[in-house]
Scaffold this motif. Structure first.
Motif, PDB file in Angstrom:
ATOM      1  N   THR A   6       0.843  -1.200   0.000  1.00  0.00           N
ATOM      2  CA  THR A   6       0.000   0.000   0.000  1.00  0.00           C
ATOM      3  C   THR A   6       0.877   1.247   0.000  1.00  0.00           C
ATOM      4  O   THR A   6       0.655   2.180  -0.780  1.00  0.00           O
ATOM      5  N   CYS A  65      -5.527   3.223   5.298  1.00  0.00           N
ATOM      6  CA  CYS A  65      -5.258   2.468   4.061  1.00  0.00           C
ATOM      7  C   CYS A  65      -6.407   2.618   3.078  1.00  0.00           C
ATOM      8  O   CYS A  65      -6.188   2.877   1.886  1.00  0.00           O
ATOM      9  N   SER A 100      -6.501  -3.574   0.952  1.00  0.00           N
ATOM     10  CA  SER A 100      -5.338  -2.692   1.042  1.00  0.00           C
ATOM     11  C   SER A 100      -4.681  -2.690   2.411  1.00  0.00           C
ATOM     12  O   SER A 100      -3.620  -2.106   2.586  1.00  0.00           O
TER      13      SER A 100
END
Length: 180
Positions: A6, A65, A100
């Motif tokens: 990420t 995220c 993610s």
């Protein structure tokens, strides 16, 4: 340690000129609903992309995220596809992402070797290195303190980057680097 990928995609997006660290990211309901490690983003809350990247790198914030993924790719699903595309382009054979943030999900997996390759790629980025080496950071004007969960930064001579992770399924995980 999913957050290494990420951070890699997000820092590439910034360094590629498509986004700025000063960008204001607006929290969606989807990001707000994340459990696990978080910085307790509220729906509609705005935070700089830089602060969100630090929240991911230091505190493993799942809500950050999702907010970053949505900001950069429009949806978490599109971001996850980009994560898998990047993994494939890097030749990773034992990695597949479903989200993610790395919370357990069917068909979400990686290996220590693949994480080492992702970290090695991230170390090519000055922004990635800066974020993953930061020990502490104040959010919301000092009302919320972030501490890097990678304690090697304090305890191991030369430690300069990395990411910790923990889930019930994976237990304790670490990808880290040091230079001497």
């Amino acid at each position: 340690v999913t957050k290494l990928m990420t951070l890699l995609l997000a820092t590439e997006a910034v360094e590629g000129g498509g986004f700025k660290l000063t960008d204001r990211v607006i929290t969606s309901e989807n990001a707000w609903e994340m459990g696990g490690s978080q910085i307790y983003l509220e729906p509609g809350e705005e935070m700089s992309l830089h602060d969100l990247l630090l929240a991911i790198g230091l505190q493993s914030a799942n809500d950050a995220c999702v907010a970053v993924a949505e900001h950069i790719y429009g949806s978490e699903e599109a971001f996850v596809q980009a994560m898998n595309d990047k993994a494939q382009s890097m030749g990773l054979k034992n990695t597949h992402f479903v989200n993610s943030h790395g919370l357990p999900a069917d068909d979400h997996y990686t290996s220590a070797y693949d994480m080492a390759i992702i970290l090695k790629e991230g170390l090519q980025s000055p922004l990635f290195r800066e974020i993953s080496a930061t020990k502490e950071h104040d959010l919301r004007g000092g009302a919320f303190k972030l501490w890097n969960t990678n304690k090697l930064l304090w305890w191991y001579n030369g430690a300069d980057s990395g990411k910790t992770g923990w889930t019930e399924a994976a237990k304790y995980c670490l990808a880290s680097s040091a230079e001497r």
